[in-house]
Design a protein around this motif. Structure first.
Motif, mmCIF file in Angstrom:
data_model
loop_
_atom_site.group_PDB
_atom_site.id
_atom_site.type_symbol
_atom_site.label_atom_id
_atom_site.label_comp_id
_atom_site.label_asym_id
_atom_site.label_seq_id
_atom_site.Cartn_x
_atom_site.Cartn_y
_atom_site.Cartn_z
ATOM 1 N N ALA A 1 0.821 -1.214 0.000
ATOM 2 C CA ALA A 1 0.000 0.000 0.000
ATOM 3 C C ALA A 1 0.854 1.264 0.000
ATOM 4 N N ALA A 2 2.032 1.214 0.590
ATOM 5 C CA ALA A 2 2.887 2.404 0.638
ATOM 6 C C ALA A 2 3.294 2.841 -0.762
ATOM 7 N N ILE A 3 3.574 1.865 -1.627
ATOM 8 C CA ILE A 3 3.906 2.184 -3.013
ATOM 9 C C ILE A 3 2.666 2.669 -3.755
ATOM 10 N N SER A 4 1.552 1.963 -3.580
ATOM 11 C CA SER A 4 0.342 2.311 -4.330
ATOM 12 C C SER A 4 -0.204 3.672 -3.932
ATOM 13 N N ASP A 5 0.089 4.123 -2.714
ATOM 14 C CA ASP A 5 -0.366 5.443 -2.285
ATOM 15 C C ASP A 5 0.305 6.574 -3.065
ATOM 16 N N LYS A 6 1.420 6.277 -3.728
ATOM 17 C CA LYS A 6 2.101 7.289 -4.541
ATOM 18 C C LYS A 6 1.414 7.506 -5.890
ATOM 19 N N ILE A 7 0.512 6.581 -6.269
ATOM 20 C CA ILE A 7 -0.024 6.532 -7.623
ATOM 21 C C ILE A 7 -1.464 7.025 -7.641
ATOM 22 N N ARG A 8 -1.819 7.754 -8.676
ATOM 23 C CA ARG A 8 -3.230 8.028 -8.935
ATOM 24 C C ARG A 8 -3.484 7.900 -10.436
ATOM 25 N N PHE A 9 -4.657 7.397 -10.747
ATOM 26 C CA PHE A 9 -5.042 7.158 -12.132
ATOM 27 C C PHE A 9 -6.175 8.093 -12.522
ATOM 28 N N GLU A 10 -6.154 8.511 -13.781
ATOM 29 C CA GLU A 10 -7.226 9.367 -14.273
ATOM 30 C C GLU A 10 -7.422 9.148 -15.762
ATOM 31 N N GLN A 11 -8.643 9.399 -16.205
ATOM 32 C CA GLN A 11 -8.939 9.325 -17.626
ATOM 33 C C GLN A 11 -8.482 10.611 -18.297
ATOM 34 N N GLY A 12 -7.899 10.480 -19.469
ATOM 35 C CA GLY A 12 -7.447 11.651 -20.200
ATOM 36 C C GLY A 12 -7.032 11.298 -21.607
ATOM 37 N N ASP A 13 -6.914 12.314 -22.424
ATOM 38 C CA ASP A 13 -6.551 12.169 -23.830
ATOM 39 C C ASP A 13 -5.113 12.654 -24.006
ATOM 40 N N ALA A 14 -4.229 11.773 -24.449
ATOM 41 C CA ALA A 14 -2.820 12.132 -24.607
ATOM 42 C C ALA A 14 -2.608 13.266 -25.592
#
Length: 244
Positions: free
Chosen positions: A122-135
């Motif tokens: 969880a400590a590693i995953s807490d650094k990450i956030r995902f979002e929808q977007g267009d490159a």
């Protein structure tokens, strides 16, 4: 319907990103060097000695998110962006809940239930956030990054030069740009008048050399399983660029 929003593609990519080698490839004589691409696209290209403390990393075209965890081992913050809401939702479920169930197609209607497991604590995953977007139309307030990773994305964009033009403002001076592409230019994704006229690498040199130095090239095979007897074996062209 966007193929990347279908249950079939979601299952294929969960398998591609998170499955064990044996779950993907049942044949001992198969191309095992092509397994684990979502990890290798980071580990084979990133120079960790150039990554500053508390670095920011961007995983563009993150799909279901496996590469983001490799970036999080070197960075203090990782943003994973994908155009498919289905993929983003799956990546977030894995990050939040630690797993995501799915079905692997074996043959015809025969399927095997599997579970995509979060690869880090969880400590590693807490650094990450995902979002929808267009490159091609990234939100303007993303800021700058010490590492930008875009795996097998360019030849799936309708206007890839829009992303290339944005990259100098996304990568901080001294930061690294990690690109892979199988150079599979198809009309269903990119109009032919927007394909490179010659080799993809020379096209990238022309588009990026004003702001980036090319420091490393590496061929990276990858394997996508459709069912137990049919696979897509491809070789991505991997490059590492450093922002001037």
């Amino acid at each position: 319907m966007n193929i990347y929003e279908t249950p079939k593609l979601l299952s294929e990519y969960l398998l591609f990103h998170y499955a064990s080698d044996a779950e993907v490839l049942p044949w001992e004589f198969g191309p095992s060097s092509a397994l684990g691409f979502a990890v290798r696209s980071v580990t084979k290209l990133l120079d960790r000695s150039l990554v500053p403390p508390n670095a920011r990393a961007l995983d563009l075209g993150c799909a279901v998110g496996r590469s983001s965890y490799e970036l999080a081992k070197a960075a203090g913050e990782v943003i994973g962006i994908d155009y498919s809401q289905n993929f983003v939702d799956a990546a977030e479920k894995i990050r939040r809940d630690g797993m995501h169930p799915y079905l692997r197609i074996d043959e015809g209607r025969a399927q095997t239930p599997l579970s995509a497991q979060r690869p880090e604590d969880a400590a590693i995953s807490d650094k990450i956030r995902f979002e929808q977007g267009d490159a091609m139309n990234l939100r303007p307030d993303l800021g700058g990054f010490d590492v930008v990773h875009a795996a097998n994305l360019l030849c799936r964009l309708t206007e890839p030069t829009r992303l290339l033009n944005r990259l100098p403002s996304l990568v901080k001076p001294g930061g690294q740009l990690l690109l892979t592409t199988p150079c599979t230019w198809l009309e269903e994704f990119t109009p032919p008048d927007r394909w490179p006229q010659g080799s993809t690498l020379e096209w990238l040199r022309g588009a990026l050399s004003e702001h980036f130095r090319l420091l490393h090239e590496e061929d990276l095979p990858f394997l996508i399983r459709e069912h137990a007897r049919k696979f897509q074996w491809s070789v991505a062209q991997g490059t590492r660029w450093v922002r001037k």
